[in-house]
Write an enzyme that holds these catalytic residues in place. Structure first.
Site: not given
Ligand code: GRF
Length: 220
Positions: A14, A65, A90, A109, A145, A173
């Protein structure tokens, strides 16, 4: 031009979609820093290749945190970020951090929220037997989320799908949805009133529902 920081934990596909979008003419956002909580996040290399400064803030190095989030916040402010994109980041963020970036913090998400919150959107969609899956780009609120939805992209669940195939289709997508969402927010095409989004132009709002239909398998 809005200055954007991207937080990642992994491969950064992404992030790559945002890098590619930001390189196109007239894109209203510039990626000014990529921050990872893991030194081995593949996305760091994508950022370096694109000439974007990278920072590793290892969460394990912080006692709480709150302390970790304060370090993230300091890096984002040091780079004068206007907006922050979570792209496969994460770690759960503390309410204080989320509040500090209110309406300026975006997440992607892999499900059509509010369905299938949590860590396995594609697997949960498959298990539930839904016919349409997808992804959501939304503003972040303290609850995981959740938050005002900027863009959703829908893809079909196809015969023979397993989790991997469906996750790949959703990911493709995502790569369309995230750059669009960032464009809308960074350009001011959409503003936030409470928890409602207000689009200056209805055409822009219409573009926030992406229906990505793959060709059906041949009928023979
Ligand atoms: C994606 O599926 C996003 O929706 C989720 O974590 C994944 C990240 O993938 N939050 P990338 O590191 O962007 O390839």
């Amino acid at each position: 031009m809005r200055r954007v920081g991207v937080l990642i934990s992994g491969r950064g596909s992404n992030l790559q979609a945002l890098i590619d979008a930001a390189a196109t003419p007239d894109y209203p956002a510039q990626l000014v820093v990529v921050i990872a909580n893991r030194a081995d996040a593949g996305g760091l290399e994508r950022a370096s290749k694109a000439g974007i400064p990278t920072v590793v803030v290892p969460h394990r190095a912080f006692p709480t945190r709150e302390a970790f989030d304060a370090a993230l916040d300091a890096e984002l402010r040091r780079h004068s970020c206007d907006l922050v994109c979570l792209a496969g980041f994460m770690r759960l963020l503390t309410p204080g951090f989320v509040e500090g970036w209110h309406n300026r913090l975006i997440n992607i998400h892999p499900s059509l929220l509010p369905a299938f919150k949590g860590t396995d959107g594609p697997g949960d969609a498959l298990a539930a037997g839904v016919r349409i899956a997808g992804c959501t780009v939304h503003l972040v609120r303290a609850e995981m989320d959740s938050g005002p939805i900027l863009v959703q992209a829908a893809v079909p669940v196809l015969p023979g799908d397993d989790r991997t195939r469906l996750a790949q289709r959703i990911l493709a997508a995502e790569h369309q949805a995230y750059p669009l969402a960032l464009r809308l927010l960074a350009s001011g095409a959409v503003r936030v009133e409470g928890d409602q989004l207000v689009f200056a132009n209805p055409d822009d709002q219409a573009r926030t529902a992406l229906l990505l239909q793959l060709p059906l398998p041949s009928q023979g």
